[in-house]
Design a protein around this motif. Structure first.
Motif, PDB file in Angstrom:
ATOM      1  N   PHE A 311     -35.628  13.849   3.848  1.00  0.00           N
ATOM      2  CA  PHE A 311     -35.100  15.185   3.630  1.00  0.00           C
ATOM      3  C   PHE A 311     -33.617  15.091   3.283  1.00  0.00           C
ATOM      4  O   PHE A 311     -32.829  14.527   4.049  1.00  0.00           O
ATOM      5  N   LYS A 312     -33.258  15.651   2.136  1.00  0.00           N
ATOM      6  CA  LYS A 312     -31.850  15.748   1.755  1.00  0.00           C
ATOM      7  C   LYS A 312     -31.380  17.164   2.035  1.00  0.00           C
ATOM      8  O   LYS A 312     -31.934  18.138   1.513  1.00  0.00           O
ATOM      9  N   LEU A 313     -30.339  17.305   2.878  1.00  0.00           N
ATOM     10  CA  LEU A 313     -29.823  18.617   3.271  1.00  0.00           C
ATOM     11  C   LEU A 313     -28.452  18.827   2.666  1.00  0.00           C
ATOM     12  O   LEU A 313     -27.603  17.935   2.687  1.00  0.00           O
ATOM     13  N   GLU A 314     -28.236  20.029   2.141  1.00  0.00           N
ATOM     14  CA  GLU A 314     -26.935  20.369   1.564  1.00  0.00           C
ATOM     15  C   GLU A 314     -26.446  21.681   2.149  1.00  0.00           C
ATOM     16  O   GLU A 314     -27.196  22.646   2.250  1.00  0.00           O
ATOM     17  N   ASP A 315     -25.159  21.701   2.539  1.00  0.00           N
ATOM     18  CA  ASP A 315     -24.526  22.895   3.094  1.00  0.00           C
ATOM     19  C   ASP A 315     -25.319  23.397   4.308  1.00  0.00           C
ATOM     20  O   ASP A 315     -25.894  24.477   4.301  1.00  0.00           O
ATOM     21  N   PHE A 316     -25.311  22.601   5.369  1.00  0.00           N
ATOM     22  CA  PHE A 316     -26.097  22.920   6.551  1.00  0.00           C
ATOM     23  C   PHE A 316     -25.199  23.102   7.765  1.00  0.00           C
ATOM     24  O   PHE A 316     -24.038  22.698   7.787  1.00  0.00           O
ATOM     25  N   GLN A 317     -25.769  23.744   8.796  1.00  0.00           N
ATOM     26  CA  GLN A 317     -25.091  23.926  10.076  1.00  0.00           C
ATOM     27  C   GLN A 317     -26.068  23.616  11.213  1.00  0.00           C
ATOM     28  O   GLN A 317     -27.251  23.972  11.128  1.00  0.00           O
ATOM     29  N   ILE A 318     -25.565  22.949  12.248  1.00  0.00           N
ATOM     30  CA  ILE A 318     -26.324  22.799  13.488  1.00  0.00           C
ATOM     31  C   ILE A 318     -25.978  24.035  14.312  1.00  0.00           C
ATOM     32  O   ILE A 318     -24.880  24.134  14.865  1.00  0.00           O
ATOM     33  N   VAL A 319     -26.902  24.997  14.355  1.00  0.00           N
ATOM     34  CA  VAL A 319     -26.579  26.295  14.955  1.00  0.00           C
ATOM     35  C   VAL A 319     -26.921  26.358  16.435  1.00  0.00           C
ATOM     36  O   VAL A 319     -26.521  27.281  17.133  1.00  0.00           O
ATOM     37  N   ASN A 320     -27.692  25.394  16.908  1.00  0.00           N
ATOM     38  CA  ASN A 320     -27.995  25.316  18.333  1.00  0.00           C
ATOM     39  C   ASN A 320     -28.248  23.853  18.690  1.00  0.00           C
ATOM     40  O   ASN A 320     -28.944  23.147  17.954  1.00  0.00           O
ATOM     41  N   GLY A 321     -27.662  23.409  19.796  1.00  0.00           N
ATOM     42  CA  GLY A 321     -27.862  22.024  20.216  1.00  0.00           C
ATOM     43  C   GLY A 321     -26.574  21.245  20.355  1.00  0.00           C
ATOM     44  O   GLY A 321     -26.569  20.019  20.256  1.00  0.00           O
ATOM     45  N   CYS A 322     -25.470  21.961  20.592  1.00  0.00           N
ATOM     46  CA  CYS A 322     -24.165  21.319  20.733  1.00  0.00           C
ATOM     47  C   CYS A 322     -24.173  20.319  21.883  1.00  0.00           C
ATOM     48  O   CYS A 322     -23.713  19.183  21.752  1.00  0.00           O
ATOM     49  N   GLN A 323     -24.689  20.748  23.045  1.00  0.00           N
ATOM     50  CA  GLN A 323     -24.705  19.871  24.219  1.00  0.00           C
ATOM     51  C   GLN A 323     -25.578  18.640  23.964  1.00  0.00           C
ATOM     52  O   GLN A 323     -25.176  17.503  24.234  1.00  0.00           O
ATOM     53  N   THR A 324     -26.764  18.883  23.425  1.00  0.00           N
ATOM     54  CA  THR A 324     -27.683  17.777  23.142  1.00  0.00           C
ATOM     55  C   THR A 324     -27.059  16.770  22.192  1.00  0.00           C
ATOM     56  O   THR A 324     -27.130  15.550  22.410  1.00  0.00           O
ATOM     57  N   SER A 325     -26.421  17.266  21.136  1.00  0.00           N
ATOM     58  CA  SER A 325     -25.817  16.384  20.129  1.00  0.00           C
ATOM     59  C   SER A 325     -24.728  15.510  20.744  1.00  0.00           C
ATOM     60  O   SER A 325     -24.632  14.314  20.458  1.00  0.00           O
ATOM     61  N   ASN A 326     -23.910  16.103  21.594  1.00  0.00           N
ATOM     62  CA  ASN A 326     -22.833  15.357  22.229  1.00  0.00           C
ATOM     63  C   ASN A 326     -23.350  14.337  23.223  1.00  0.00           C
ATOM     64  O   ASN A 326     -22.847  13.213  23.313  1.00  0.00           O
ATOM     65  N   ILE A 327     -24.348  14.727  23.997  1.00  0.00           N
ATOM     66  CA  ILE A 327     -24.922  13.805  24.981  1.00  0.00           C
ATOM     67  C   ILE A 327     -25.469  12.566  24.281  1.00  0.00           C
ATOM     68  O   ILE A 327     -25.245  11.428  24.717  1.00  0.00           O
TER      69      ILE A 327
END
Length: 588
Positions: A311-327
């Motif tokens: 999957f190629k993604l362009e102009d995207f945002q991680i809108v939920n999952g800040c804690q998970t991503s950092n952990i």
């Protein structure tokens, strides 16, 4: 000057309406923008951070409280009262067009930063004095569980080769900052920035983010009129990290790309009991149970190009999952940020639930963001941005002729990678303040935190049946005033009275009548009068001078002269009432 930097600078100056400035001033603002937006992922106007005078040793100062900029004591007080245990950051900038890193200039920069906190920098300018006032407010009431962060960026156009004399100076300065015991010692940044850094950060700030990930364990989600394509499933940590971890090609270090997170990365607390518990569970159990215990991540992308499971993604945002991503970042790379060594065992064993949604519908995307963050701190104006009125307002403002167009940014960084004049972009919080001043004739409240306007005028402004044209007229007036300031066509000192200028013009054109209860025909005529005034630069400048004259006359009568006293005085209800009376009496 480096030719690539010069080309970027030319583009930047045009987009931000600062072409009249000297090359050195343009470069200073460009440097602030590249660092704030490209490196740090902050959506803050660099023009507001830049110091316009000849202050000793420093070209820009940003004070951020939970990611929002404050410029004086009152603003700091209002932000601190509305946020519990906020993240506070001090950021200092010095920029030189020279290719060399001058020991004397760097030493002055460090001295200026020290002087900011010990108050020896007082008197350099009214702006610096106001910022020092904000600093005092922070240390008097705002430091809770953690000390503020501090970052210092010295910018030149060459390549920094780490000369020993300057490195010794930098090490000594870091020691001074640590010894003061007023900063988070783990978050002290002293950076020597060069041409390669500026080029990369500027591109990051002005272009859409693109990544490719493998997502083999996916199921197509149900069709929806607002969605081009969507998938749900789970993904391994290695592919998840590709969404938000960037590697520095110069020194091979890694870091989190803050710009792809809607719910700001600063909300992550590595030392919280919950996050420590999650990490310990993964470390002891190998990560096999993570997918069962975690709610996962939601990614919204403007474009998805699928080839098999790639999957190629362009102009995207991680809108939920800040804690998970950092952990996961901490688990894979360790707690020492920047260590490029990857824990290969964990990247294969940790699986994370993932929703991937492809949509170009900004309103639908906003509803996903708010829905996915109901339990998280989403700013109040983001909920307001979902109102039908706001959608209508955005579409109307964007549909006008080039001269009158305004880009209403209902979602953070909505116009990030579009080639448009940046001064025409208006955020919801700015619109709220402008409307409170210009249509409600409340300049003393407009100068305060926008949250007060939200709560007080919830049933008065931005209603579904209201005419978007008068709101556009206010937004256009705000833009025209900002344009004149940036191009030095009206006195910069008048910025202190920005909301009184808006209120004064609103009062004059409406003759003091309640604009939001006017009949539609009369309201249309009023909106046309606003636009006509804005397009006639001489008339607009004359109107500004006239309103400021009324304000200054009243301040003189009250014997108020210092900048701090002026700011406090014009925020009072009594002063605002007298201003309206004086203005309307001169109108007759």
């Amino acid at each position: 000057m480096n030719p690539v930097i010069r080309a970027q600078l030319r583009e930047f100056a045009k987009a931000h309406s600062i072409e009249i400035y000297s090359l050195e001033k343009q470069f200073e603002i460009y440097s602030v923008f590249s660092v704030l937006s490209g490196l740090l992922g902050e959506n803050i106007d660099p023009y507001d951070v830049h110091l316009e005078g000849d202050e000793f040793g420093v070209d820009g100062i940003a004070i951020l409280i939970q990611g929002e900029s404050v410029i004086n004591r009152q603003e700091a007080k209002e932000k601190l009262e509305s946020i519990n245990n906020p993240i506070i950051e001090f950021i200092f900038f010095q920029a030189k067009t020279s290719t060399s890193y001058d020991y004397g200039d760097i030493s002055k920069f460090f001295d200026a930063i020290t002087g900011f906190f010990d108050e020896s920098l007082i008197g350099e300018s009214d702006t610096v004095d106001d910022l020092i006032g904000a600093m005092h407010e922070i240390y008097e009431r705002g430091v809770g569980k953690r000390n503020p962060k501090i970052s210092c960026f010295y910018v030149a156009t060459g390549n920094y080769e780490e000369p020993s004399r300057i490195e010794k100076l930098r090490t000594a300065f870091r020691g001074q900052l640590e010894e003061q015991n007023i900063f988070d010692t783990n978050s002290i940044v002293i950076e020597m920035v060069g041409a390669r850094d500026l080029q990369r950060w500027y591109r990051a700030a002005t272009t859409a983010v693109e990544v490719e990930i493998d997502f083999p364990r996916n199921v197509v989600m149900p069709s929806n009129e607002h969605v081009e394509e969507a998938y749900i499933g789970y993904i391994d940590a290695k592919n998840l990290l590709a969404l938000y971890v960037v590697k520095d090609t110069d020194d091979d270090t890694v870091k989190i790309n803050k710009s792809v997170f809607f719910d700001n990365i600063r909300d992550y607390d590595a030392k919280s009991k919950i996050n420590i518990s999650i990490k310990e569970s993964v470390q002891s159990g190998g990560g096999a149970e993570f997918v069962f215990r975690n709610n996962g991540i939601t990614v919204v992308s403007k474009n998805i190009d699928r080839t098999g499971d790639r999957f190629k993604l362009e102009d995207f945002q991680i809108v939920n999952g800040c804690q998970t991503s950092n952990i996961i970042f901490d688990l894979v790379y360790g707690n020492e940020a920047g260590d490029p060594k990857e824990n290969q065992e964990l990247t294969g064993s940790i699986q994370v639930p993932l929703r991937l949604i492809g949509s170009k519908d900004d309103e639908f995307v906003s509803s996903i963001i708010v829905g996915a963050n109901r339990q998280n701190p989403v700013r109040d104006e983001q909920f307001w941005a979902l109102r039908p009125f706001m959608k209508n307002f955005e579409e109307y403002c964007r549909s006008l002729d080039a001269e009158e167009i305004i880009y209403f940014e209902r979602r953070d960084n909505q116009y990030r990678n579009q080639d448009i004049e940046r001064t025409r972009i208006m955020q919801p919080s700015v619109l709220m303040k402008a409307v409170a001043a210009c249509l409600l004739f409340q300049p003393q409240r407009a100068a305060r935190d926008y949250r007060g306007i939200l709560s007080e005028y919830d049933k008065v402004i931005f209603l579904d049946d209201q005419d978007v044209r008068i709101y556009h007229a206010v937004a256009y007036l705000y833009y025209r005033l900002e344009f004149l300031w940036r191009n030095q066509r009206i006195d910069n000192g008048y910025k202190t009275f920005r909301y009184y200028i808006l209120a004064g013009i609103g009062l004059k054109l409406s003759e003091g009548e309640n604009t939001l209860t006017m009949k539609k025909g009369k309201l249309t005529t009023l909106a046309t009068s606003f636009i006509s005034l804005c397009k006639d630069e001489d008339r607009l400048k004359s109107a500004v001078t006239s309103v400021v004259g009324v304000v200054q006359e009243r301040l003189l009568e009250m014997s108020v002269s210092s900048q701090e006293r002026i700011r406090d005085t014009i925020r009072s209800e009594t002063f605002a009432v007298q201003f309206k009376q004086n203005l309307m009496s001169k109108q007759k």
